[in-house]
Design a protein around this motif. Structure first.
Motif, PDB file in Angstrom:
ATOM      1  N   ASP A 179     -15.999   3.229  92.622  1.00  0.00           N
ATOM      2  CA  ASP A 179     -16.587   4.296  93.430  1.00  0.00           C
ATOM      3  C   ASP A 179     -16.553   5.555  92.577  1.00  0.00           C
ATOM      4  OD1 ASP A 179     -17.308   6.245  95.222  1.00  0.00           O
ATOM      5  OD2 ASP A 179     -15.799   5.745  96.729  1.00  0.00           O
ATOM      6  N   VAL A 180     -17.731   5.997  92.141  1.00  0.00           N
ATOM      7  CA  VAL A 180     -17.829   7.131  91.221  1.00  0.00           C
ATOM      8  C   VAL A 180     -18.164   8.392  92.016  1.00  0.00           C
ATOM      9  CG1 VAL A 180     -19.011   8.046  89.198  1.00  0.00           C
ATOM     10  CG2 VAL A 180     -18.561   5.580  89.387  1.00  0.00           C
ATOM     11  N   CYS A 201     -11.541   0.695  92.137  1.00  0.00           N
ATOM     12  CA  CYS A 201     -11.203   1.837  91.292  1.00  0.00           C
ATOM     13  C   CYS A 201     -12.081   3.016  91.690  1.00  0.00           C
ATOM     14  CB  CYS A 201     -11.436   1.515  89.817  1.00  0.00           C
ATOM     15  SG  CYS A 201     -10.367   0.224  89.159  1.00  0.00           S
ATOM     16  N   GLY A 202     -11.455   4.158  91.929  1.00  0.00           N
ATOM     17  CA  GLY A 202     -12.193   5.365  92.259  1.00  0.00           C
ATOM     18  C   GLY A 202     -12.106   6.366  91.126  1.00  0.00           C
ATOM     19  N   PHE A 203     -13.224   7.029  90.838  1.00  0.00           N
ATOM     20  CA  PHE A 203     -13.270   7.992  89.742  1.00  0.00           C
ATOM     21  C   PHE A 203     -13.878   9.307  90.219  1.00  0.00           C
ATOM     22  CE2 PHE A 203     -13.741   3.761  87.799  1.00  0.00           C
ATOM     23  CZ  PHE A 203     -12.631   3.750  86.963  1.00  0.00           C
ATOM     24  N   ASP A 204     -13.282  10.403  89.772  1.00  0.00           N
ATOM     25  CA  ASP A 204     -13.806  11.730  90.066  1.00  0.00           C
ATOM     26  C   ASP A 204     -13.304  12.665  88.970  1.00  0.00           C
ATOM     27  OD1 ASP A 204     -14.852  13.031  93.065  1.00  0.00           O
ATOM     28  OD2 ASP A 204     -14.289  14.387  91.442  1.00  0.00           O
ATOM     29  N   TYR A 205     -14.121  13.649  88.601  1.00  0.00           N
ATOM     30  CA  TYR A 205     -13.677  14.578  87.559  1.00  0.00           C
ATOM     31  C   TYR A 205     -12.722  15.632  88.107  1.00  0.00           C
ATOM     32  CZ  TYR A 205     -16.181  18.920  88.718  1.00  0.00           C
ATOM     33  OH  TYR A 205     -16.590  20.097  89.307  1.00  0.00           O
ATOM     34  N   HIS A 206     -12.630  15.750  89.454  1.00  0.00           N
ATOM     35  CA  HIS A 206     -11.846  16.794  90.102  1.00  0.00           C
ATOM     36  C   HIS A 206     -10.421  16.295  90.341  1.00  0.00           C
ATOM     37  CE1 HIS A 206     -10.969  19.495  93.735  1.00  0.00           C
ATOM     38  NE2 HIS A 206     -11.084  20.295  92.707  1.00  0.00           N
ATOM     39  N   GLU A 207      -9.497  16.748  89.527  1.00  0.00           N
ATOM     40  CA  GLU A 207      -8.122  16.243  89.574  1.00  0.00           C
ATOM     41  C   GLU A 207      -7.454  16.404  90.941  1.00  0.00           C
ATOM     42  OE1 GLU A 207      -4.676  14.358  88.165  1.00  0.00           O
ATOM     43  OE2 GLU A 207      -6.648  14.515  87.232  1.00  0.00           O
ATOM     44  N   PRO A 208      -7.580  17.562  91.623  1.00  0.00           N
ATOM     45  CA  PRO A 208      -6.958  17.658  92.948  1.00  0.00           C
ATOM     46  C   PRO A 208      -7.468  16.607  93.942  1.00  0.00           C
ATOM     47  CG  PRO A 208      -7.516  19.834  92.139  1.00  0.00           C
ATOM     48  CD  PRO A 208      -8.145  18.865  91.191  1.00  0.00           C
ATOM     49  N   VAL A 243     -20.899  -1.042  91.694  1.00  0.00           N
ATOM     50  CA  VAL A 243     -20.621   0.374  91.463  1.00  0.00           C
ATOM     51  C   VAL A 243     -21.299   1.151  92.577  1.00  0.00           C
ATOM     52  CG1 VAL A 243     -20.938   2.358  89.952  1.00  0.00           C
ATOM     53  CG2 VAL A 243     -20.427   0.113  88.973  1.00  0.00           C
ATOM     54  N   ALA A 244     -20.559   2.057  93.212  1.00  0.00           N
ATOM     55  CA  ALA A 244     -21.092   2.819  94.345  1.00  0.00           C
ATOM     56  C   ALA A 244     -21.029   4.311  94.054  1.00  0.00           C
ATOM     57  CB  ALA A 244     -20.303   2.495  95.618  1.00  0.00           C
ATOM     58  N   PHE A 245     -22.116   4.995  94.391  1.00  0.00           N
ATOM     59  CA  PHE A 245     -22.174   6.461  94.357  1.00  0.00           C
ATOM     60  C   PHE A 245     -22.445   6.924  95.783  1.00  0.00           C
ATOM     61  CE2 PHE A 245     -23.427   7.880  89.804  1.00  0.00           C
ATOM     62  CZ  PHE A 245     -22.640   6.892  89.219  1.00  0.00           C
ATOM     63  N   LYS A 267     -21.212  -5.882  85.589  1.00  0.00           N
ATOM     64  CA  LYS A 267     -21.153  -7.266  85.154  1.00  0.00           C
ATOM     65  C   LYS A 267     -22.517  -7.920  85.384  1.00  0.00           C
ATOM     66  CE  LYS A 267     -16.244  -7.907  86.282  1.00  0.00           C
ATOM     67  NZ  LYS A 267     -15.261  -8.671  87.102  1.00  0.00           N
ATOM     68  N   PRO A 268     -22.813  -9.038  84.716  1.00  0.00           N
ATOM     69  CA  PRO A 268     -24.082  -9.734  84.974  1.00  0.00           C
ATOM     70  C   PRO A 268     -24.251 -10.020  86.467  1.00  0.00           C
ATOM     71  CG  PRO A 268     -23.000 -10.663  83.056  1.00  0.00           C
ATOM     72  CD  PRO A 268     -22.029  -9.689  83.655  1.00  0.00           C
ATOM     73  N   GLY A 269     -25.409  -9.678  87.003  1.00  0.00           N
ATOM     74  CA  GLY A 269     -25.650  -9.873  88.427  1.00  0.00           C
ATOM     75  C   GLY A 269     -25.064  -8.788  89.300  1.00  0.00           C
ATOM     76  N   GLY A 270     -24.546  -7.732  88.670  1.00  0.00           N
ATOM     77  CA  GLY A 270     -23.918  -6.661  89.434  1.00  0.00           C
ATOM     78  C   GLY A 270     -24.917  -5.760  90.138  1.00  0.00           C
ATOM     79  N   THR A 271     -24.397  -4.943  91.046  1.00  0.00           N
ATOM     80  CA  THR A 271     -25.236  -4.088  91.902  1.00  0.00           C
ATOM     81  C   THR A 271     -24.756  -2.655  91.849  1.00  0.00           C
ATOM     82  OG1 THR A 271     -25.645  -5.922  93.436  1.00  0.00           O
ATOM     83  CG2 THR A 271     -26.036  -3.699  94.272  1.00  0.00           C
ATOM     84  N   TRP A 272     -25.714  -1.739  91.843  1.00  0.00           N
ATOM     85  CA  TRP A 272     -25.431  -0.319  91.976  1.00  0.00           C
ATOM     86  C   TRP A 272     -25.902   0.127  93.357  1.00  0.00           C
ATOM     87  CZ3 TRP A 272     -28.155   4.132  88.818  1.00  0.00           C
ATOM     88  CH2 TRP A 272     -27.490   5.349  89.059  1.00  0.00           C
ATOM     89  N   MET A 273     -24.963   0.563  94.198  1.00  0.00           N
ATOM     90  CA  MET A 273     -25.298   1.081  95.521  1.00  0.00           C
ATOM     91  C   MET A 273     -25.293   2.607  95.454  1.00  0.00           C
ATOM     92  SD  MET A 273     -23.590   0.453  99.315  1.00  0.00           S
ATOM     93  CE  MET A 273     -21.927   0.908  98.839  1.00  0.00           C
TER      94      MET A 273
END
Length: 352
Positions: A179-180, A201-208, A243-245, A267-273
């Motif tokens: 989750d980006v 796994c969640g990712f964000d540039y905002h540390e707080p 991968v989700a946005f 990954k092969p066959g993966g999806t972007w939501m």
């Protein structure tokens, strides 16, 4: 001088009086939420102003004025015979239930951030620069989580994921998910609770926000399967089935570059939501109450955020499906379809 149509003038005055009343009343909604006035009135009402003050540990004279103002707005009810205030089930659902389908005090928190940050946005108007997400008032981060979480809770697991081809089945068997732009982690935690065999796994540039998300995961008892790390949309690590946005692509300076990185991470066959604010493709399609809110947020939050970053594409919160498709295609995704939609969101499925 132009000739003024008196009828149209009076109509415009009436409209603006209503808008100013709503703007002035925003502070009262924030107070009602922060001090527990709504929740107490919803659970224990009808109450007099003195009784409400006593139950919430507040001063009666302030509560008396607050309650009268909220009754004037139609947000709570007043019975002249008993001099007591109460809330209907509908009022309580929208103002006192954080787990309901739409929790409106959260929207007022976002609105408050827009007002508090107006000087920064005014400077950006003059310079053409930006205002980063991290530069906004802290109530924006809290309000965003509280505003989006009810919608995600109502739709993500039950409607959006099943609308994606084969994704639900992968998650049930055990898949890897990123989750980006995860913010406080509400969407990722919901998925982790629904699909215990998968890793997230969640990712964000905002540390707080990352620190807050880790705490939310611990509270939800999913921290063993949900990790949160600081990273941007163009450098997050790992390889994923999904991968989700969520409501963040339009905030990015380089959404095309983000898409190119997502393509490498799948990954092969993966999806972007890609979940984006609902919008029509033509500007005039969005001249409605929801569009009005989204354009205001876009002017004060989304576009400044994008323009503060490299490339600074400035999609805005009302980009519309066609423009979003162009961005996804440019990022290397040739197969894009609208999987489903709500009055607030477009949910697109993208594959290379």
């Amino acid at each position: 001088m132009m000739q003024v149509d008196e009828k149209k003038l009076q109509e415009m005055i009436g409209k603006m009086l209503g808008d100013v009343g709503a703007a002035m009343g925003a502070a009262l909604v924030l107070l009602g939420d922060k001090l527990g006035l709504y929740k107490t009135l919803a659970s224990a009402g009808p109450l007099s102003s003195a009784e409400l003050a006593s139950r919430t540990g507040t001063a009666e004279r302030y509560v008396r004025e607050w309650a009268a103002g909220q009754a004037a707005a139609g947000y709570i009810n007043y019975d002249p015979a008993s001099a007591r205030y109460s809330m209907s089930p509908e009022q309580a659902l929208l103002l006192a239930d954080e787990n309901g389908p739409a929790f409106f005090p959260a929207m007022y928190e976002i609105a408050a951030a827009a007002v508090r940050d107006e000087p920064k946005v005014a400077d950006a108007f003059r310079s053409g620069g930006g205002v980063g997400w991290h530069e906004h008032d802290a109530c924006l981060f809290r309000g965003t989580e509280r505003f989006f979480r009810p919608s995600y809770a109502a739709h993500l697991v039950s409607e959006w994921i099943p609308a994606l081809e084969g994704v639900k089945e992968k998650l049930e068997r055990g898949a890897t998910v990123a989750d980006v732009g995860c913010g406080h982690g509400a969407s990722l935690i919901l998925m982790a609770q629904a699909f215990p065999k998968s890793q997230f796994c969640g990712f964000d540039y905002h540390e707080p926000s990352i620190l807050a998300a880790r705490e939310r995961a611990r509270e939800a008892e999913v921290a063993d399967r949900v990790k949160f790390e600081r990273a941007s949309a163009k450098d997050f690590p790992g390889s994923y089935d999904l991968v989700a946005f969520f409501d963040c692509l339009h905030d990015m300076g380089d959404p095309v570059g983000a898409g190119a990185h997502v393509k490498q991470a799948l990954k092969p066959g993966g999806t972007w939501m890609v979940v984006e604010p609902f919008a029509g493709d033509r500007t005039e399609d969005n001249f409605n109450p929801i569009g009005r809110i989204f354009y205001a947020a876009s002017t004060t939050i989304c576009v400044p955020g994008s323009l503060s970053q490299e490339v600074g594409l400035g999609l805005g919160a009302q980009a519309g499906e066609a423009r979003i498709r162009e961005v996804l295609n440019a990022g290397g995704f040739s197969r894009v379809r609208l999987a489903t939609a709500t009055p607030f969101n477009l949910i697109l499925e993208a594959r290379p």
